[in-house]
Design a protein around this motif. Sequence first.
Motif, PDB file in Angstrom:
ATOM      1  N   LEU A  21      88.143  28.546 -29.508  1.00  0.00           N
ATOM      2  CA  LEU A  21      89.339  27.868 -29.023  1.00  0.00           C
ATOM      3  C   LEU A  21      88.969  26.436 -28.674  1.00  0.00           C
ATOM      4  O   LEU A  21      87.830  26.127 -28.348  1.00  0.00           O
ATOM      5  N   THR A  22      89.953  25.561 -28.748  1.00  0.00           N
ATOM      6  CA  THR A  22      89.767  24.165 -28.375  1.00  0.00           C
ATOM      7  C   THR A  22      90.366  23.939 -26.996  1.00  0.00           C
ATOM      8  O   THR A  22      91.528  24.270 -26.752  1.00  0.00           O
ATOM      9  N   VAL A  23      89.568  23.411 -26.086  1.00  0.00           N
ATOM     10  CA  VAL A  23      90.025  23.185 -24.714  1.00  0.00           C
ATOM     11  C   VAL A  23      91.064  22.067 -24.732  1.00  0.00           C
ATOM     12  O   VAL A  23      90.806  20.966 -25.229  1.00  0.00           O
ATOM     13  N   PRO A  24      92.267  22.326 -24.210  1.00  0.00           N
ATOM     14  CA  PRO A  24      93.336  21.306 -24.232  1.00  0.00           C
ATOM     15  C   PRO A  24      92.980  20.080 -23.399  1.00  0.00           C
ATOM     16  O   PRO A  24      92.128  20.127 -22.500  1.00  0.00           O
ATOM     17  N   ALA A  25      93.646  18.980 -23.690  1.00  0.00           N
ATOM     18  CA  ALA A  25      93.470  17.755 -22.907  1.00  0.00           C
ATOM     19  C   ALA A  25      93.782  18.023 -21.440  1.00  0.00           C
ATOM     20  O   ALA A  25      94.738  18.728 -21.106  1.00  0.00           O
ATOM     21  N   GLY A  26      92.945  17.490 -20.554  1.00  0.00           N
ATOM     22  CA  GLY A  26      93.173  17.627 -19.125  1.00  0.00           C
ATOM     23  C   GLY A  26      92.830  18.989 -18.557  1.00  0.00           C
ATOM     24  O   GLY A  26      93.135  19.263 -17.402  1.00  0.00           O
ATOM     25  N   GLN A  27      92.157  19.849 -19.358  1.00  0.00           N
ATOM     26  CA  GLN A  27      91.813  21.188 -18.887  1.00  0.00           C
ATOM     27  C   GLN A  27      90.337  21.472 -19.149  1.00  0.00           C
ATOM     28  O   GLN A  27      89.659  20.743 -19.891  1.00  0.00           O
ATOM     29  N   TYR A  28      89.841  22.579 -18.537  1.00  0.00           N
ATOM     30  CA  TYR A  28      88.422  22.908 -18.578  1.00  0.00           C
ATOM     31  C   TYR A  28      88.254  24.403 -18.775  1.00  0.00           C
ATOM     32  O   TYR A  28      89.090  25.199 -18.354  1.00  0.00           O
ATOM     33  N   PHE A  29      87.150  24.760 -19.448  1.00  0.00           N
ATOM     34  CA  PHE A  29      86.831  26.169 -19.666  1.00  0.00           C
ATOM     35  C   PHE A  29      85.686  26.524 -18.724  1.00  0.00           C
ATOM     36  O   PHE A  29      84.627  25.881 -18.741  1.00  0.00           O
ATOM     37  N   LEU A  30      85.893  27.547 -17.901  1.00  0.00           N
ATOM     38  CA  LEU A  30      84.940  27.919 -16.863  1.00  0.00           C
ATOM     39  C   LEU A  30      84.461  29.351 -17.064  1.00  0.00           C
ATOM     40  O   LEU A  30      85.232  30.226 -17.464  1.00  0.00           O
ATOM     41  N   LEU A  31      83.181  29.573 -16.765  1.00  0.00           N
ATOM     42  CA  LEU A  31      82.591  30.910 -16.811  1.00  0.00           C
ATOM     43  C   LEU A  31      81.801  31.160 -15.540  1.00  0.00           C
ATOM     44  O   LEU A  31      81.268  30.224 -14.928  1.00  0.00           O
TER      45      LEU A  31
END
Length: 228
Positions: A164-174
């Motif tokens: 998936l591509t992380v949208p503008a202004g957002q973050y992927f967290l684990l």
Amino acid sequence: MNLRRTLRDNRGFILFLLSFALFRTAVADWNPIPSGSMRPTLLEGDVVLVNRLAYDLKLPLTDVVLLPLGEPQRGDVVTLSSPAGGTRLIKRIVGLPGDRVEMRDDVLILNGTPLSYSGNQSHGEAVAPGWVVDAVRATEDLDGRPHAVQFLPALSARRNFAELTVPAGQYFLLGDNRDNSEDSRFIGTVPREKLIGRAHHVIVAADWLGEDGWRMAPRFERWVSAIR
């Protein structure tokens, strides 16, 4: 009349309490770690110091950004308000806006390149009082920022997801405890305004989840230690 007199007689203390509350909601905060989702980096009973000015100056008690102050980076450990219900969580940023993120068999793939893992070690991990499972700990190299992660092969977990591509202004967290964490695999990507601040030190720590249940044994070796 009595209320007015009480306020007048205690105005210094009241101003102190208001200033302290403003400091905690706008500048710096501390948060206890209630779960094992960030093991082995953070343990239940740790209390972490959070810099609320790491990324944004916000209107106190809101998600309204008044002034951007810095950019979140891959590898930062952050507190956040979950976009799926508002629960306060603590996780690690692994994907920035525009990044392509994927996972295959617990291996994180960032922009088409699998991350490297080294120093694998097996041990027993207590996931509940009286329940110990096999665990594997390793060092994950996240864009030049190595940090510890843990895998629990015996547990059912989401170890795969499509790119998936992380949208503008957002973050992927684990969570660092990859097979026991409610993170972006379940709550989705996190808007910047939902990031509360960057956790940078454990200030105090206690072992309160031992085999015998609740206890408060200090972990002095973790006091005032940097989070990596």
